[in-house]
Design an enzyme around this catalytic site. Structure first.
Site, PDB file in Angstrom:
ATOM      1  N   HIS A  79       0.844  -1.180   0.000  1.00 26.53           N
ATOM      2  CA  HIS A  79       0.000   0.000   0.000  1.00 26.53           C
ATOM      3  C   HIS A  79       0.888   1.242   0.000  1.00 26.53           C
ATOM      4  O   HIS A  79       1.916   1.287   0.683  1.00 26.53           O
ATOM      5  CB  HIS A  79      -0.912   0.012   1.234  1.00 26.53           C
ATOM      6  CG  HIS A  79      -1.966   1.069   1.190  1.00 26.53           C
ATOM      7  ND1 HIS A  79      -1.720   2.376   1.558  1.00 26.53           N
ATOM      8  CD2 HIS A  79      -3.267   1.027   0.785  1.00 26.53           C
ATOM      9  CE1 HIS A  79      -2.826   3.085   1.398  1.00 26.53           C
ATOM     10  NE2 HIS A  79      -3.773   2.292   0.934  1.00 26.53           N
TER      11      HIS A  79
ATOM     12  N   GLU B 183       0.723   4.062   1.404  1.00 23.95           N
ATOM     13  CA  GLU B 183       0.986   4.638   2.730  1.00 23.95           C
ATOM     14  C   GLU B 183       2.069   3.858   3.465  1.00 23.95           C
ATOM     15  O   GLU B 183       2.943   4.442   4.119  1.00 23.95           O
ATOM     16  CB  GLU B 183      -0.294   4.674   3.565  1.00 23.95           C
ATOM     17  CG  GLU B 183      -0.078   5.345   4.916  1.00 23.95           C
ATOM     18  CD  GLU B 183      -1.304   5.325   5.813  1.00 23.95           C
ATOM     19  OE1 GLU B 183      -1.127   5.307   7.043  1.00 23.95           O
ATOM     20  OE2 GLU B 183      -2.437   5.328   5.279  1.00 23.95           O
TER      21      GLU B 183
ATOM     22  N   THR C  67      -2.957   4.167   8.726  1.00 21.44           N
ATOM     23  CA  THR C  67      -4.094   4.929   9.255  1.00 21.44           C
ATOM     24  C   THR C  67      -5.455   4.391   8.822  1.00 21.44           C
ATOM     25  O   THR C  67      -6.478   4.823   9.357  1.00 21.44           O
ATOM     26  CB  THR C  67      -4.003   6.407   8.823  1.00 21.44           C
ATOM     27  OG1 THR C  67      -4.096   6.489   7.399  1.00 21.44           O
ATOM     28  CG2 THR C  67      -2.713   7.051   9.305  1.00 21.44           C
TER      29      THR C  67
ATOM     30  N   CYS D 145      -6.852   6.677  11.741  1.00 23.16           N
ATOM     31  CA  CYS D 145      -7.356   8.050  11.734  1.00 23.16           C
ATOM     32  C   CYS D 145      -8.823   8.107  12.154  1.00 23.16           C
ATOM     33  O   CYS D 145      -9.556   7.121  12.097  1.00 23.16           O
ATOM     34  CB  CYS D 145      -7.143   8.685  10.364  1.00 23.16           C
ATOM     35  SG  CYS D 145      -8.348   8.209   9.124  1.00 23.16           S
TER      36      CYS D 145
ATOM     37  N   SER E  75      -8.762   1.058  -2.624  1.00 24.60           N
ATOM     38  CA  SER E  75      -8.904   1.921  -1.450  1.00 24.60           C
ATOM     39  C   SER E  75      -8.947   1.066  -0.197  1.00 24.60           C
ATOM     40  O   SER E  75      -9.914   0.326   0.030  1.00 24.60           O
ATOM     41  CB  SER E  75     -10.184   2.757  -1.564  1.00 24.60           C
ATOM     42  OG  SER E  75     -10.524   3.332  -0.324  1.00 24.60           O
TER      43      SER E  75
END
Length: 339
Positions: free
Chosen positions: A138, A140, A179, A209, A237
């Protein structure tokens, strides 16, 4: 020839529970505004490294305005045009390369992802080996691991891996997380790590988050009442995929990911009394409206909003874009900005 849709009087009734909060989070909204403001101030093209957020509708909308999406900086010519880094964050090597090439760049990394980056740096400076809970590949995760030298971070993807993990002997440990993970899965992994390494350091405030947490809580609130739950979001996503998983674990017999209304066969809701609808943090409300419009072609909808909390968080634009007037691009190019 396909049969004509039923007349309004003949349409079966369908209750739709709209989960709230849903859709855009503050980090996604900020990232999109950065690209739009750069286009407004500097004109097209504005280059964007990686999808600004994981949603094709958003990406294609920005492309129509003049954004050009690339995967690596090497695809961008040395023409002095602005470059935006995506909301997911990038390894330190990326802004370093941009600075070397004297690019004018804007960092749209979500501030909550940047918070995790700073945590990783603090743990590393304190001599700790870092365990990153997240999904391999991913963006991130790639960006977070890329904040530190190779070997400083070990990726942990699930509780089984946490229980079998080998770590450097005699080295203090710390954990951080992606997150956009499942709150419940992450809690299980953290529990496994703490059982094995009682002295492990963790974040003062959890890394998942607020938007991810709130959207999962909203799905949990409606899932037991639904025969089907539709998650509006992209297949790449992470937070959207987690919403689908959360729905099924929370008691919904079936949860389906759909990118937009045109891709939805409304017959999927045939025989259902109640359908839930939510949207991942990178999916705009316009796509939710598309899905509802598609359902209306076959059903008479009764829509009920179910909100578990209200979000009022907003993030500021980078200083270079927050100023009343932009500096000439040739001048700005000599001083890259890293908000």
């Amino acid at each position: 020839m396909p049969p004509a849709p039923p007349s309004p009087a003949a349409k079966p009734r369908l209750t739709v529970l709209l989960a709230g909060p849903r859709g855009f989070c503050a980090g996604v909204d900020r990232a999109i505004r950065i690209v739009e403001e750069a286009l407004r101030r500097y004109g097209a093209p504005v280059y964007v490294r990686h999808e600004i957020v994981h949603n094709r509708y958003v990406v294609e909308s920005l492309e129509r305005q003049g954004a050009v999406f690339v995967e690596e900086l090497e695809e961008i010519p040395d023409d002095g045009r602005p470059v935006v880094f995506s909301a997911h964050g990038v390894p330190k090597a990326v802004p370093a390369e941009a600075a070397r090439r004297r690019m004018f760049y804007l960092d749209a990394t979500c501030p909550l992802v940047s918070k995790v980056h700073r945590e990783a740096e603090r743990h590393f400076a304190a001599g700790r080996h870092i365990l990153l809970i997240g999904h391999a590949g991913h963006p991130e995760v790639i960006g977070t691991m890329g904040q530190l030298p190779p070997g400083a971070v070990t990726l942990v993807e699930d509780a089984a891996q946490a229980r079998a993990l080998r770590v450097p002997e005699g080295t203090p440990l710390a954990y951080i997380t992606q997150t956009t993970l499942s709150v419940d899965d992450t809690a299980e992994i953290v529990a496994a790590l703490r059982a094995r390494f009682p002295a492990i350091a963790g974040p003062a405030k959890e890394d998942i988050c607020y938007a991810t947490t709130n959207r999962q809580a909203a799905v949990k609130a409606i899932a037991p009442r639904c025969d089907l739950l539709l998650v509006v979001g992209a297949p790449n996503s992470s937070n959207s995929l987690r919403l689908r998983e959360v729905a099924e674990r929370a008691g919904c017999p079936r949860a389906v990911l759909v990118q937009r209304g045109a891709e939805l066969d409304p017959a999927v809701a045939e025989g259902c009394a109640t359908v839930g609808v939510t949207a991942g943090a990178s999916a705009p409300e316009a796509l939710v409206e598309e899905v509802l419009a598609r359902l209306r072609t076959r059903f008479a909808l009764r829509i009920e909003e179910v909100a578990v909390t209200e979000e009022r968080i907003a993030f500021k634009l980078p200083a270079a874009l927050a100023e009343p007037a932009a500096a000439p691009l040739a001048v700005a190019a000599a001083a890259p900005t890293t908000p």
